[in-house]
Scaffold this active site. Structure first.
Site, PDB file in Angstrom:
ATOM      1  N   CYS A  67      89.704  54.380  86.132  1.00 33.13           N
ATOM      2  CA  CYS A  67      89.125  54.577  87.465  1.00 33.13           C
ATOM      3  C   CYS A  67      88.287  53.367  87.884  1.00 33.13           C
ATOM      4  CB  CYS A  67      88.266  55.832  87.479  1.00 33.13           C
ATOM      5  SG  CYS A  67      86.757  55.679  86.506  1.00 33.13           S
ATOM      6  N   ALA A  70      85.233  52.681  85.823  1.00 28.54           N
ATOM      7  CA  ALA A  70      85.575  52.041  84.540  1.00 28.54           C
ATOM      8  C   ALA A  70      85.719  50.530  84.731  1.00 28.54           C
ATOM      9  CB  ALA A  70      86.868  52.628  83.985  1.00 28.54           C
ATOM     10  N   ARG A 101      85.753  49.638  74.104  1.00 28.29           N
ATOM     11  CA  ARG A 101      86.564  48.450  74.364  1.00 28.29           C
ATOM     12  C   ARG A 101      86.331  47.366  73.313  1.00 28.29           C
ATOM     13  NH1 ARG A 101      85.014  44.968  79.060  1.00 28.29           N
ATOM     14  NH2 ARG A 101      86.789  43.819  79.851  1.00 28.29           N
ATOM     15  N   HIS A 201      86.664  46.210  89.678  1.00 26.92           N
ATOM     16  CA  HIS A 201      86.453  44.781  89.402  1.00 26.92           C
ATOM     17  C   HIS A 201      85.907  44.100  90.653  1.00 26.92           C
ATOM     18  CE1 HIS A 201      90.170  45.208  86.585  1.00 26.92           C
ATOM     19  NE2 HIS A 201      89.069  45.581  85.953  1.00 26.92           N
TER      20      HIS A 201
HETATM   21 FE1  CFM Z   1      91.450  41.472  82.467  1.00 24.72          FE
HETATM   22 FE2  CFM Z   1      93.103  42.776  81.268  1.00 24.72          FE
HETATM   23 FE3  CFM Z   1      91.089  43.927  82.610  1.00 24.72          FE
HETATM   24 FE4  CFM Z   1      90.628  42.505  80.363  1.00 24.72          FE
HETATM   25 FE5  CFM Z   1      90.698  44.778  78.912  1.00 24.72          FE
HETATM   26 FE6  CFM Z   1      93.142  45.010  79.873  1.00 24.72          FE
HETATM   27 FE7  CFM Z   1      91.158  46.177  81.160  1.00 24.72          FE
HETATM   28 MO1  CFM Z   1      91.901  47.070  78.860  1.00 24.72          MO
HETATM   29  S1  CFM Z   1      92.192  41.113  80.440  1.00 24.72           S
HETATM   30  S2  CFM Z   1      89.586  42.567  82.207  1.00 24.72           S
HETATM   31  S3  CFM Z   1      89.602  42.947  78.518  1.00 24.72           S
HETATM   32  S4  CFM Z   1      92.822  42.943  83.334  1.00 24.72           S
HETATM   33  S5  CFM Z   1      92.488  45.112  77.891  1.00 24.72           S
HETATM   34  S6  CFM Z   1      94.810  43.567  80.323  1.00 24.72           S
HETATM   35  S7  CFM Z   1      93.073  46.921  80.809  1.00 24.72           S
HETATM   36  S8  CFM Z   1      89.802  46.578  79.583  1.00 24.72           S
HETATM   37  S9  CFM Z   1      90.464  45.973  83.173  1.00 24.72           S
END
Ligand code: CFM
Length: 551
Positions: A67, A70, A101, A201
């Site tokens: 989500c 997160a 994580r 993000h």
């Molecule tokens: Fe970038 Fe990723 Fe992500 Fe990531 Fe991660 Fe991920 Fe993620 Mo899991 S590199 S920041 S450290 S998009 S593994 S492939 S899904 S937490 S939001």
């Protein structure tokens, strides 16, 4: 199935037929929607097929996605050790985003030794707070955290109920900032915003840019000063990258946000260059910093030894100084033999084996490098929440339709800072570098690097995962905890590429060696094939209604 059968499906499966079969199981409307997100890769004179991405998941389909909260709290802000991150919401949200994580940190590298990552801060909202409002409880929580820990900064993260009842985390933040005299800032990152963690993000990027970056103009020493963006130090990746950069004489001013501290963010705008590892999670900060302060950004990748070497050379090319280029070459020459040796050792056992990667928004792409280095073939891959540019390359950005879900996420207006904007390179210097083939603000995406006929699937569903596994029988499947046990029960190893199971680092040179060995061990172990599910022993379990008379 025996070991030698693994990956056997590759030669016999027709991807187009498989796609039709997968879609055939869905109701027509769902099938039509999923068809746009399941693509058989084919690069035609540089033209990449269009893929549907960053759109709503069909309810009930069993997605891998997380989500918005997160993405904001867990992913971008979570790895910063000296911000007290308070989840305003029910306890589960805080608990499940707490260190699973495996982002590492080194408190000894801060003078005050602050590390709050080992604590889980939450307002633990109850029914009463939902009915009568939770702002009072939030203020109390901030006060309590301040009294106990005396942090430099406190961040507040809104969860779904907070948005629904209308608690204003920003006004609470302003009030408490005034009262306590430290930086307090809030994020409206309610879980339901956007279509995935990707929205979180963006919200995190906006917040950190508005409230932290550029708040301290101290210029620290360092001849080649860079920021590393989108590196979260999972399993110690960031430590390995730091080791390599340090060895090259490059100063990492700040990392967003693995092994980070708020002070490092505050003067990140004094660096010479932004390196972007995970574009998906942090491109917004890079673009905003370029506009406001004049810092260019380049895409790098430290996953894969070759990719690491390439990224180091790119940094050296940017600075264009003989001394740095020489040092970078020395480091590569020193590090590579051990990597080559490890790859040569495992290759006889890994060559030609197949892998599938379904993770996040950048690793499904980056990790293909590591597999290729040991002769393995990525036959299918996809992101959970990547956007079209992560698949097709940045050049498609102008063609991406902005839908209502994306429009809900604030785009902040940024302009050049009247005093502090200073282009790190002149227009001519940038042009000269571009003429040499240097790419500023550019990346190609996953699909141009995959072979024709390989499957690219966005936001893969559980049903699709099972069909892929049954038909292709890959030697290894890479995903996360939600897929792990299903895949293992099918007799196949699953490598978690989110938190690395209990392993890592996998970045840089030493990380590559770790990864080769881990994958060799996994694809050549028979352990999962010995497992028999109950229905394999007793093919049929029957049940009947208790009220039915015996027949
Ligand atoms: Fe970038 Fe990723 Fe992500 Fe990531 Fe991660 Fe991920 Fe993620 Mo899991 S590199 S920041 S450290 S998009 S593994 S492939 S899904 S937490 S939001």
């Amino acid at each position: 199935m025996t070991i030698s059968d693994k990956g056997a499906g590759r030669d016999t499966v027709d991807p187009l037929r498989l796609k039709t079969e997968i879609l055939g199981k869905y109701p027509t409307k769902v099938g039509r929607k999923r068809a746009k997100q399941i693509i058989i890769n084919k690069i035609d004179e540089g033209v990449v097929p269009e893929i549907g991405a960053n759109v709503r998941t069909v309810p009930g389909i069993i997605t891998q996605r997380g989500c918005c909260y997160a993405g904001c709290k867990g992913v971008v802000l979570g790895p910063t050790r000296d911000i007290v991150n308070i989840t305003h919401g029910p306890i589960g949200c805080g608990f499940y985003s707490w260190l699973t994580r495996r982002n590492q940190t080194d408190p000894a590298s801060s003078e005050d030794g602050h590390n709050f990552m080992t604590y889980c801060f939450s307002t633990d909202m109850q029914e009463e707070n939902i009915v009568f409002g939770g702002e009072k409880k939030l203020k109390q929580a901030i006060h309590e955290a301040y009294d106990i820990f005396h942090p430099k900064a406190i961040a507040i993260f809104a969860t779904c109920p907070v948005g629904l009842i209308g608690d204003d985390v920003h006004s609470v933040a302003r009030e408490m900032k005034e009262k306590l005299g430290i930086n307090v800032f809030g994020f409206s990152c309610e879980g339901y915003k956007g279509v995935s963690q990707s929205a979180g993000h963006h919200i995190a990027n906006n917040g950190i840019f508005t409230h932290v970056i550029g708040t301290d103009d101290t210029v620290h020493k360092g001849r080649y000063k860079i920021n590393l963006l989108g590196e979260y130090n999972i399993g110690g990746d960031g430590f390995e990258i730091d080791r390599i950069l340090d060895k090259c004489g490059i100063t990492v001013q700040s990392t967003f946000s693995g092994n980070s501290s708020i002070d490092r963010f505050a003067n990140a705008h004094t660096s010479d260059l932004n390196l972007i590892m995970c574009h998906r999670s942090i491109n917004y900060v890079a673009e905003m910093m370029e506009k406001k302060f004049g810092i260019p950004w380049v895409k790098v990748n430290f996953i894969g030894a070759e990719a690491t070497a390439k990224s180091l050379r790119k940094i050296a090319q940017y600075y264009g100084e003989e001394e740095l280029s020489r040092r970078v070459e020395e480091v590569i020459a020193e590090e590579m033999p051990a990597v080559k040796k490890a790859a040569d050792e495992v290759r006889p056992r890994t060559q030609g084996k197949t892998a599938m990667l379904f993770v996040g928004g950048s690793r499904a792409h980056h990790y293909q490098e590591l597999f290729k280095e040991i002769g393995m073939i990525p036959i299918a891959a996809g992101y959970e929440f990547g956007h079209r540019d992560d698949y097709e390359g940045r050049k498609v950005l102008p063609d991406i339709k902005v839908d209502a879900d994306s429009r809900n996420i604030e785009e902040i207006e940024v302009s050049a800072d009247p005093e502090r904007y200073s282009p790190r390179k002149t227009g001519e210097e940038m042009e000269a570098l571009t003429a040499e083939g240097f790419e500023f603000s550019e990346y190609d995406g996953m699909m141009p690097e995959m072979e024709d006929g390989q499957l690219v699937i966005d936001d893969i569903s559980h049903h699709e995962t099972e069909m892929l596994i049954d038909r292709y029988k890959p030697a290894i499947f890479c995903a996360g905890i939600k897929e792990k046990f299903v895949v293992q029960k099918k007799g196949m190893p699953l490598k978690m590429l989110h938190n690395y199971d209990s392993g890592g680092p996998y970045a840089g040179f030493r990380g590559a060696v770790n990864f080769y060995r881990e994958i060799d061990r996994m694809v050549n172990s028979r352990v999962w094939q010995y497992i028999k599910a109950p229905w394999q022993r007793n093919p049929e379990l029957s049940a009947r209604y208790a009220f039915m008379p015996d027949r």
